[in-house]
Design a protein around this motif. Structure first.
Motif, PDB file in Angstrom:
ATOM      1  N   ASN A   1       1.129  -1.457  -0.358  1.00  0.00           N
ATOM      2  CA  ASN A   1      -0.385  -0.223   0.380  1.00  0.00           C
ATOM      3  C   ASN A   1       1.122   0.947  -0.346  1.00  0.00           C
ATOM      4  O   ASN A   1       2.266   1.610  -0.308  1.00  0.00           O
ATOM      5  N   LYS A   2      -0.400   1.856   0.204  1.00  0.00           N
ATOM      6  CA  LYS A   2       1.124   4.438  -0.269  1.00  0.00           C
ATOM      7  C   LYS A   2       2.173   3.980   1.052  1.00  0.00           C
ATOM      8  O   LYS A   2       2.982   4.317   0.738  1.00  0.00           O
TER       9      LYS A   2
ATOM     10  N   LEU B   1       0.252   8.269  -5.394  1.00  0.00           N
ATOM     11  CA  LEU B   1       0.356   6.162  -4.773  1.00  0.00           C
ATOM     12  C   LEU B   1      -0.461   6.000  -4.163  1.00  0.00           C
ATOM     13  O   LEU B   1      -0.744   6.086  -2.745  1.00  0.00           O
ATOM     14  N   ASN B   2      -0.571   5.000  -4.734  1.00  0.00           N
ATOM     15  CA  ASN B   2      -1.827   4.294  -4.297  1.00  0.00           C
ATOM     16  C   ASN B   2      -1.248   2.686  -3.804  1.00  0.00           C
ATOM     17  O   ASN B   2      -1.432   2.339  -3.002  1.00  0.00           O
ATOM     18  N   TYR B   3      -0.788   2.132  -4.378  1.00  0.00           N
ATOM     19  CA  TYR B   3      -0.292   0.390  -4.450  1.00  0.00           C
ATOM     20  C   TYR B   3       1.099   0.113  -5.480  1.00  0.00           C
ATOM     21  O   TYR B   3       0.654   0.784  -6.310  1.00  0.00           O
TER      22      TYR B   3
END
Length: 397
Positions: A167-168, A185-187
């Protein structure tokens, strides 16, 4: 055996290395005056042991109309209406089926993991610095993998592949400099074992080392044709004359014209990729970064930043300087602090990556006596060179 290797890029010279280690008498033919002057010269520098997915996927099919209309900045196709291009395209569509695409990607992964093991021996052999570093790799994603992508990820992990979903917060812990990027920046997918190395420096070092051990590397020798030897093996003809060999291994990337005269037409199309190399700043990432939606990779090689990506094929491609500028503009928008974008004389590169419809390289003995192929590695030539070089040498007979 007396063995000829055609081509002195990363695939050709790595093949020559394995043939030499098997005590064959090796001659390398290269049309340019030094190694790695085409596809290998300034590619993305990625040794992607964990991320070698086939370009042909079911997720690509819905995007094809916009790609064909030129509305996708990263992937452009200008169709050529000839038999070879159409045949390649039809086979590509067949390989976009989920089951076929998944099988291709897993086969590529097995090759990459074999390369990872073999590369250690090459590192020990060279005993020199070609910017090899176990930097790790982050593939930035807009959303969590689902459907086909999730199934493929699960299968990779089941095979023992070093790849995990972050994850972020987790991805920023791996690469803190990403906090300054203008990129959601999510994953991310992360592999700590993926590596980087400069392919041009590698080929120069390997060429020099092999030459000291009596491997005959002939630069400025363009192969014109092949002929079957009346006794056994194959005859190679250049402008400098003819020579006979027990085996000839063709590692010429997208340049396959020399095979047509002997009736061999591998399903290979050159897919143009681009790179720019800039002075690094302190904000340059230590981890290799892939921005999946933009189809670009960014990595640090010593005191430089290499930005590479895009995929163009067909007729009337944009001039290389235009696409390099687009690549530079994209990187500057997403990661404005990582490099000196104002430097004069930016080094840019265009390479035609030899791609098969399946994404799998062609590693095989041909119908012609003594003639073998090790080509069609697409964008993964640097990653797969060790495995396919080793495999083709084991086929010699």
């Amino acid at each position: 055996m007396r063995v000829a290797v055609i081509g002195a890029g990363v695939v050709g010279l790595t093949t020559a290395y394995f043939a030499h280690r098997q005590n064959h008498e090796v001659v390398v033919y290269e049309q340019h005056g030094e190694p790695a002057q085409e596809t290998s010269k300034a590619n993305g520098a990625q040794l992607s042991w964990s991320y070698v997915d086939s370009m042909a996927t079911p997720n690509l099919l819905p995007k094809l109309p916009s790609i064909m209309l030129g509305r996708d900045s990263a992937f452009q196709i200008r169709p050529r209406f000839n038999v070879d291009f159409i045949c390649w395209g039809l086979h590509f569509l067949v390989n976009c089926r989920a089951a076929k695409s998944q099988a291709n990607s897993l086969q590529l992964l097995k090759l990459a993991l074999q390369s990872k093991d073999l590369m250690q021996g090459i590192n020990d052999y060279l005993k020199d610095d070609f910017c090899y570093q176990k930097a790790g790799k982050l593939i930035l994603l807009a959303a969590q993998p689902n459907g086909f992508a999730k199934q493929l990820l699960d299968q990779k992990q089941a095979l023992g592949c070093d790849i995990q979903l972050l994850n972020k917060q987790q991805l920023l812990a791996v690469e803190p400099t990403l906090a300054d990027w203008q990129q959601p920046l999510n994953y991310a997918l992360y592999s700590s074992s993926d590596a980087l190395a400069d392919p041009l420096v590698y080929t120069k070092l390997l060429s020099a080392k092999l030459t000291t051990e009596n491997v005959d590397i002939r630069y400025n020798h363009k192969v014109q044709k092949f002929m079957a030897n009346k006794d056994r093996g194959c005859v190679v003809t250049t402008e400098h004359g003819q020579q006979s060999f027990d085996a000839v291994i063709v590692c010429t990337g997208a340049s396959i014209d020399c095979l047509h005269d002997v009736g061999i037409k591998p399903l290979i199309q050159g897919v143009a990729g681009y790179s720019v190399t800039l002075p690094a700043t302190q904000q340059a990432p230590n981890t290799s970064i892939t921005i999946q939606d933009e189809k670009i990779v960014i990595c640090k090689l010593a005191d430089k930043v290499r930005i590479a990506g895009f995929a163009d094929m067909g007729r009337k491609l944009l001039h290389r300087s235009e696409r390099a500028l687009q690549l530079l503009t994209t990187a500057r928008r997403l990661a404005p602090e990582i490099a000196d974008y104002e430097v004069d004389n930016i080094k840019d590169w265009t390479g035609f990556r030899p791609s098969t419809p399946s994404g799998l390289p062609i590693v095989e003995k041909t119908k012609m006596s003594g003639l073998y192929l090790n080509m069609g590695h697409g964008m993964f030539g640097w990653t797969l060179a060790a495995a396919t070089g080793y495999q083709i040498v084991q086929m010699l007979e």
